[in-house]
Write a protein that holds these residues in place. Structure first.
Motif, PDB file in Angstrom:
ATOM      1  N   TYR A 109       0.844  -1.204   0.000  1.00 32.73           N
ATOM      2  CA  TYR A 109       0.000   0.000   0.000  1.00 32.73           C
ATOM      3  C   TYR A 109       0.872   1.243   0.000  1.00 32.73           C
ATOM      4  CZ  TYR A 109      -2.551   3.933   1.813  1.00 32.73           C
ATOM      5  OH  TYR A 109      -3.042   5.197   1.977  1.00 32.73           O
ATOM      6  N   TYR A 110       1.867   1.267   0.898  1.00 28.79           N
ATOM      7  CA  TYR A 110       2.714   2.456   0.961  1.00 28.79           C
ATOM      8  C   TYR A 110       3.566   2.602  -0.290  1.00 28.79           C
ATOM      9  CZ  TYR A 110       1.552   3.590   5.751  1.00 28.79           C
ATOM     10  OH  TYR A 110       0.885   3.971   6.879  1.00 28.79           O
ATOM     11  N   PHE A 111       3.939   1.462  -0.872  1.00 32.41           N
ATOM     12  CA  PHE A 111       4.821   1.512  -2.030  1.00 32.41           C
ATOM     13  C   PHE A 111       4.107   2.091  -3.254  1.00 32.41           C
ATOM     14  CE2 PHE A 111       8.140   0.431  -4.868  1.00 32.41           C
ATOM     15  CZ  PHE A 111       9.237   0.123  -4.096  1.00 32.41           C
ATOM     16  N   PHE A 112       2.875   1.689  -3.477  1.00 32.44           N
ATOM     17  CA  PHE A 112       2.216   2.128  -4.717  1.00 32.44           C
ATOM     18  C   PHE A 112       1.163   3.230  -4.506  1.00 32.44           C
ATOM     19  CE2 PHE A 112       3.972  -2.120  -5.710  1.00 32.44           C
ATOM     20  CZ  PHE A 112       4.888  -1.709  -6.659  1.00 32.44           C
ATOM     21  N   PRO A 113      -0.037   2.918  -4.009  1.00 30.89           N
ATOM     22  CA  PRO A 113      -1.013   4.024  -3.923  1.00 30.89           C
ATOM     23  C   PRO A 113      -0.693   5.009  -2.805  1.00 30.89           C
ATOM     24  CG  PRO A 113      -1.972   2.008  -3.047  1.00 30.89           C
ATOM     25  CD  PRO A 113      -0.608   1.649  -3.553  1.00 30.89           C
ATOM     26  N   GLY A 114       0.099   4.568  -1.801  1.00 31.25           N
ATOM     27  CA  GLY A 114       0.384   5.424  -0.644  1.00 31.25           C
ATOM     28  C   GLY A 114       1.050   6.729  -1.023  1.00 31.25           C
ATOM     29  N   VAL A 115       1.722   6.742  -2.155  1.00 31.68           N
ATOM     30  CA  VAL A 115       2.434   7.947  -2.587  1.00 31.68           C
ATOM     31  C   VAL A 115       1.472   9.128  -2.768  1.00 31.68           C
ATOM     32  CG1 VAL A 115       3.788   8.921  -4.491  1.00 31.68           C
ATOM     33  CG2 VAL A 115       4.285   6.631  -3.656  1.00 31.68           C
ATOM     34  N   ALA A 116       0.243   8.812  -3.166  1.00 32.04           N
ATOM     35  CA  ALA A 116      -0.716   9.897  -3.389  1.00 32.04           C
ATOM     36  C   ALA A 116      -1.615  10.133  -2.175  1.00 32.04           C
ATOM     37  CB  ALA A 116      -1.568   9.579  -4.615  1.00 32.04           C
ATOM     38  N   ALA A 117      -1.246   9.519  -1.024  1.00 30.85           N
ATOM     39  CA  ALA A 117      -2.165   9.542   0.121  1.00 30.85           C
ATOM     40  C   ALA A 117      -2.274  10.908   0.778  1.00 30.85           C
ATOM     41  CB  ALA A 117      -1.733   8.505   1.162  1.00 30.85           C
ATOM     42  N   ASN A 118      -1.217  11.692   0.766  1.00 26.72           N
ATOM     43  CA  ASN A 118      -1.364  13.032   1.335  1.00 26.72           C
ATOM     44  C   ASN A 118      -0.512  14.052   0.579  1.00 26.72           C
ATOM     45  OD1 ASN A 118       1.295  13.118   2.418  1.00 26.72           O
ATOM     46  ND2 ASN A 118       0.609  11.941   4.187  1.00 26.72           N
ATOM     47  N   ARG A 119      -0.709  15.312   0.950  1.00 26.92           N
ATOM     48  CA  ARG A 119      -0.058  16.397   0.201  1.00 26.92           C
ATOM     49  C   ARG A 119       1.457  16.307   0.273  1.00 26.92           C
ATOM     50  NH1 ARG A 119      -3.652  21.226   0.419  1.00 26.92           N
ATOM     51  NH2 ARG A 119      -1.831  22.515   0.777  1.00 26.92           N
ATOM     52  N   LEU A 120       1.965  15.875   1.414  1.00 22.64           N
ATOM     53  CA  LEU A 120       3.415  15.810   1.573  1.00 22.64           C
ATOM     54  C   LEU A 120       4.029  14.813   0.595  1.00 22.64           C
ATOM     55  CD1 LEU A 120       6.011  16.586   3.152  1.00 22.64           C
ATOM     56  CD2 LEU A 120       5.545  14.622   4.610  1.00 22.64           C
ATOM     57  N   TYR A 121       3.508  13.582   0.627  1.00 26.71           N
ATOM     58  CA  TYR A 121       4.092  12.546  -0.224  1.00 26.71           C
ATOM     59  C   TYR A 121       3.931  12.896  -1.696  1.00 26.71           C
ATOM     60  CZ  TYR A 121       3.743   9.846   4.103  1.00 26.71           C
ATOM     61  OH  TYR A 121       3.843   9.428   5.388  1.00 26.71           O
ATOM     62  N   LEU A 122       2.724  13.365  -2.033  1.00 25.53           N
ATOM     63  CA  LEU A 122       2.450  13.697  -3.428  1.00 25.53           C
ATOM     64  C   LEU A 122       3.341  14.855  -3.871  1.00 25.53           C
ATOM     65  CD1 LEU A 122       0.560  12.908  -5.747  1.00 25.53           C
ATOM     66  CD2 LEU A 122      -0.906  14.801  -5.063  1.00 25.53           C
ATOM     67  N   GLY A 123       3.442  15.866  -3.015  1.00 27.03           N
ATOM     68  CA  GLY A 123       4.243  17.049  -3.358  1.00 27.03           C
ATOM     69  C   GLY A 123       5.710  16.705  -3.506  1.00 27.03           C
ATOM     70  N   GLU A 124       6.221  15.853  -2.602  1.00 26.46           N
ATOM     71  CA  GLU A 124       7.626  15.458  -2.711  1.00 26.46           C
ATOM     72  C   GLU A 124       7.859  14.682  -4.002  1.00 26.46           C
ATOM     73  OE1 GLU A 124       8.516  13.359   0.903  1.00 26.46           O
ATOM     74  OE2 GLU A 124       9.460  15.141   1.774  1.00 26.46           O
ATOM     75  N   MET A 125       6.891  13.810  -4.328  1.00 22.20           N
ATOM     76  CA  MET A 125       7.032  13.018  -5.548  1.00 22.20           C
ATOM     77  C   MET A 125       7.023  13.942  -6.773  1.00 22.20           C
ATOM     78  SD  MET A 125       5.591  11.398  -8.265  1.00 22.20           S
ATOM     79  CE  MET A 125       3.821  11.495  -8.042  1.00 22.20           C
ATOM     80  N   LEU A 126       6.079  14.894  -6.786  1.00 23.20           N
ATOM     81  CA  LEU A 126       6.000  15.807  -7.926  1.00 23.20           C
ATOM     82  C   LEU A 126       7.267  16.648  -8.031  1.00 23.20           C
ATOM     83  CD1 LEU A 126       2.276  16.943  -7.658  1.00 23.20           C
ATOM     84  CD2 LEU A 126       3.297  15.464  -9.398  1.00 23.20           C
ATOM     85  N   ASN A 127       7.793  17.056  -6.875  1.00 21.88           N
ATOM     86  CA  ASN A 127       9.016  17.858  -6.885  1.00 21.88           C
ATOM     87  C   ASN A 127      10.169  17.067  -7.485  1.00 21.88           C
ATOM     88  OD1 ASN A 127      10.492  20.262  -6.152  1.00 21.88           O
ATOM     89  ND2 ASN A 127      11.490  18.996  -4.595  1.00 21.88           N
ATOM     90  N   SER A 128      10.261  15.792  -7.090  1.00 20.78           N
ATOM     91  CA  SER A 128      11.373  15.039  -7.678  1.00 20.78           C
ATOM     92  C   SER A 128      11.079  14.711  -9.137  1.00 20.78           C
ATOM     93  CB  SER A 128      11.712  13.798  -6.833  1.00 20.78           C
ATOM     94  OG  SER A 128      10.790  12.796  -7.036  1.00 20.78           O
ATOM     95  N   LEU A 129       9.813  14.629  -9.502  1.00 21.70           N
ATOM     96  CA  LEU A 129       9.469  14.471 -10.920  1.00 21.70           C
ATOM     97  C   LEU A 129       9.999  15.654 -11.732  1.00 21.70           C
ATOM     98  CD1 LEU A 129       7.807  13.524 -13.420  1.00 21.70           C
ATOM     99  CD2 LEU A 129       5.813  14.550 -12.374  1.00 21.70           C
ATOM    100  N   VAL A 130       9.800  16.862 -11.211  1.00 24.23           N
ATOM    101  CA  VAL A 130      10.279  18.070 -11.898  1.00 24.23           C
ATOM    102  C   VAL A 130      11.798  18.021 -12.057  1.00 24.23           C
ATOM    103  CG1 VAL A 130      10.567  20.557 -11.645  1.00 24.23           C
ATOM    104  CG2 VAL A 130       8.358  19.508 -11.154  1.00 24.23           C
ATOM    105  N   LEU A 131      12.483  17.738 -10.928  1.00 25.82           N
ATOM    106  CA  LEU A 131      13.944  17.748 -10.968  1.00 25.82           C
ATOM    107  C   LEU A 131      14.486  16.641 -11.866  1.00 25.82           C
ATOM    108  CD1 LEU A 131      14.449  18.384  -7.162  1.00 25.82           C
ATOM    109  CD2 LEU A 131      14.916  20.008  -9.008  1.00 25.82           C
ATOM    110  N   LEU A 132      13.872  15.462 -11.769  1.00 27.28           N
ATOM    111  CA  LEU A 132      14.351  14.333 -12.574  1.00 27.28           C
ATOM    112  C   LEU A 132      14.104  14.557 -14.053  1.00 27.28           C
ATOM    113  CD1 LEU A 132      13.316  11.236 -10.448  1.00 27.28           C
ATOM    114  CD2 LEU A 132      15.626  11.911 -11.083  1.00 27.28           C
ATOM    115  N   SER A 133      13.005  15.234 -14.397  1.00 25.73           N
ATOM    116  CA  SER A 133      12.778  15.436 -15.828  1.00 25.73           C
ATOM    117  C   SER A 133      13.796  16.430 -16.372  1.00 25.73           C
ATOM    118  CB  SER A 133      11.335  15.854 -16.128  1.00 25.73           C
ATOM    119  OG  SER A 133      10.962  16.912 -15.325  1.00 25.73           O
TER     120      SER A 133
END
Lengths: 344, 356
Positions: free
Chosen positions: A36-60
């Motif tokens: 759960y934490y590995f896959f859908p958990g990433v979108a579970a709250n603003r912190l996790y989602l925001g951190e993921m999106l931030n690294s998406l920006v940097l990685l792209s």
């Protein structure tokens, strides 16, 4: 008809997901929770989602940097050091010019970081153009050396005496990119990939220079005999690549850490290579590839924190991903060169 | 063609796996409703509290963190609380986002950690999550603190070891002790605790034992390079140093092996070190992080730990000590040194000598 449009890396990505799930099911005592934490958990709250999106920006951005170099037949293994250089140049700029108003200040910091990364890669490009020094080696060595120097600067002359962390003084609030998803570091810089990716796609595929650049990448001897100025195509792509890495470094500083903390690159340069490989070295693939990679790394981070997944097991999963991703690229390479040409 | 066949085989395997995954995912979701959007409704029973231990590094191989974890778990066991231990790894840049993620779960009543750098991280997180409580061992307090801290007197611990170092370097009975009155201190890095407390305390102790004593202080630059630590130590021994206090994490081993090669001595800092190399390690201090972690956690579990509280404790309170009841200490350190040393340690234990 549509089947042909499936990118070559899709099966590999699915294999990655499967492998990660398999490791978790085998080794976790609470596989359901871990998954759960590995896959859908990433979108579970603003912190996790925001951190993921931030690294998406940097990685792209770092992924794009690698793709540009790839297309010109250059290998930039110095991304990590170039990101670090970008961050430290921005730190130095902030120290030298503490009195600028916010927005011009941030822009200047980002410009200095971009220039720093570009300069570092430019050196490798010039070495290649003038003396045929292998860019793969020179970018790597140069970046490792510079990273040590920056480590020294952060721990020594630039260190913040008030902090117990190994870090420079924090940036003033006005030089920080405000979060769009508090408390995560996701910020306005998300616009950059949306501009840069189409821009470079256009540049590579619809301009004369882009065409010549790709021609150099496909066959440098053909390009040379066609009368192209090889000096430009050996330095320019590497310099652009370095500039993008430097840009990512300055964004990490102004948007994520707000201080030149030792270790802030956190593998951004290396992961950019993984993103470029997943993207099949093509610009349109970068965004989905970065999304995949950012999601997987964020998923493993969260699973590490909240389930019984150990630090080592997290590393094992990431290692498997890297192995699968790079091996798929090996296969592509062999497909391109059935005669088994010289190693690049 | 084979590639295509392989691909479809892979795809079918993966789809099966993914189905399994999604099936097994659903109970996970229902287990943790608190972490979903509607987090205002906390359903946890007031008695059973939930604690998180954040290790800034890894547990294995770092005795101080193991002691903290053990102390917290002992208290939690007695009061029926649950404990989740999380390792932050060695990249300090990633610690903040990991603690932030723990706080964001909003299911831990208290997050406990241990490291001088953790209070600043926790204070920052407290701005986003004001309801999250923190306790940091080895942390210093600031004005109007929002984070509970517990600080050990490193001045006292390093004083005792410096005092013993002075006795060793001026001894006529130890084979490895020369005429120079020099002792050494090797640190992984120059951090505030080292420069403001450990080094001055160590020097104080040395001067108290041997007024003309000289301190040779060196820094490795990281916490893992045993080869460099060994080189530094060999150089110091060549320049007349007899005994070195090493505070360098994984690099400590380099100092020990250099001392063994040269027939010199080492002082160990915060955990029992005599058995690591008997006859080379002549003195060892201890920081009772487990005791502090246990007592503070009990306070938290009984609702008596005020946010922002701070304790500054030393030898007299029993949180720091010099280990003088070890068999290896008695065996390898001459009685003349032990007698003088125990008289000095006694002053700290009864509180007649204090450094804060």
């Amino acid at each position: 008809m549509k089947k042909k449009r499936i990118p070559a890396s899709l099966p590999v990505l699915l294999l990655c997901l499967g492998a990660a799930a398999l490791v978790i099911i085998l080794f976790s005592k609470t596989p359901a929770q871990t998954l759960y934490y590995f896959f859908p958990g990433v979108a579970a709250n603003r912190l996790y989602l925001g951190e993921m999106l931030n690294s998406l920006v940097l990685l792209s951005i770092t992924g794009l940097a690698i793709v540009i170099a790839f297309n010109a037949g250059s290998f930039n293994l110095g991304g990590e050091g170039q990101v670090y250089t970008g961050a430290i140049c921005a730190v130095l700029a902030a120290r030298q010019l503490p009195d600028l108003p916010g927005i011009p200040g941030i822009l200047l910091l980002i410009l200095c970081g971009t220039a720093g990364g570009a300069l570092l890669a430019f050196v490798s490009g010039v070495l290649k153009a003038l003396w045929d020094v292998d860019d793969l080696i020179s970018t790597f060595l140069l970046s490792s050396g510079v990273a040590k120097l920056i480590d020294y600067l952060i721990a020594g002359p630039l260190s913040d005496p008030a902090s117990y962390l190994i870090t420079t003084e924090p940036l003033p609030d006005k030089y920080r990119l405000p979060s769009l998803l508090i408390p995560s570091p996701f910020n306005i810089s998300f616009i950059l990939p949306l501009i840069l990716l189409p821009l470079f796609h256009y540049y590579l595929n619809h301009t004369r220079q882009g065409y010549e650049l790709q021609m150099t990448g496909s066959s440098s001897s053909f390009a040379r005999h066609s009368g192209l100025n090889m000096g430009i195509y050996q330095t320019l792509p590497l310099t652009i690549s370095g500039a993008l890495h430097g840009l990512a470094g300055s964004l990490v500083l102004t948007g994520t850490y707000f201080a030149g903390i030792q270790g802030l690159t956190s593998g951004l340069g290396w992961n950019g290579i993984a993103v470029a490989l997943i993207a099949g070295r093509k610009v349109p693939g970068i965004l989905p590839a970065a999304l995949f990679f950012a999601w997987m790394t964020q998923g493993s981070r969260i699973a590490l924190l909240h389930s019984d997944l150990t630090l080592e097991l997290g590393a094992v999963i990431q290692g498997i991903l890297f192995l699968l991703i790079s091996s798929s690229v090996l296969r592509l390479k062999f497909k391109n060169r059935p005669a088994g040409g010289s190693p690049s | 063609m084979t590639v295509k066949n392989n691909t479809s085989l892979l795809l079918s395997i993966l789809i099966t796996l993914l189905l399994l995954t999604s099936l097994s995912c659903s109970p996970g979701k229902s287990e943790s409703p608190g972490s979903q959007g509607g987090s205002e409704k906390e359903t946890a029973a007031p008695q059973s509290m939930s604690l998180a231990v954040f290790v800034p590094g890894v547990l294995a191989g770092s005795p101080t963190y193991e002691m903290m974890d053990a102390g917290v778990r002992k208290a939690a066991g007695e009061y029926g609380a649950t404990v989740k231990t999380v390792e932050g790894g060695f990249n300090q840049a990633e610690w903040k986002s990991k603690v932030l993620a723990l706080a964001a779960e909003k299911k831990y009543d208290l997050i406990i950690s241990s490291n001088p750098s953790m209070p600043e991280i926790c204070r920052d997180i407290k701005k986003s999550f004001p309801d999250q409580e923190f306790l940091v061992l080895e942390g210093s307090r600031i004005e109007n603190d929002t984070v509970s801290t517990f600080l050990f007197s490193h001045l006292e611990l390093s004083y005792m070891l410096g005092y013993l170092g002075g006795l060793i370097t001026s001894s006529d009975e130890l084979a490895g002790s020369n005429d120079d009155l020099k002792i050494g201190l090797i640190a992984g890095q120059e951090y505030p605790e080292m420069m403001q407390r450990i080094k001055p305390g160590f020097e104080n102790g040395l001067k108290a034992a041997v007024p003309g004593g000289e301190l040779d202080f060196r820094v490795i630059g990281n916490w893992y390079d045993a080869a460099r630590a060994s080189d530094l130590a060999l150089g110091m021994f060549d320049e007349g140093v007899d005994v070195i206090l090493t505070i360098a994490g994984g690099a400590n081993q380099g100092v020990v092996s250099a001392a063994k090669d040269k027939g010199k001595y080492v002082l160990w800092y915060d955990t029992e070190g005599y058995s690591i190399e008997p006859g080379v390690i002549l003195g060892s201090g201890v920081i009772r992080e487990d005791k502090a972690a246990y007592e503070q956690t009990v306070l938290a579990l009984t609702g008596k730990l005020a946010p922002g509280s701070s304790v500054y404790a030393g030898v007299h309170e029993g949180y720091i000590d010099f280990i003088d009841d070890a068999e290896l200490y008695r065996e390898h350190v001459p009685e003349s040194i032990r007698t003088v040393m125990s008289a000095e340690v006694a002053k700290l234990r009864d509180g007649s000598l204090q450094f804060r």
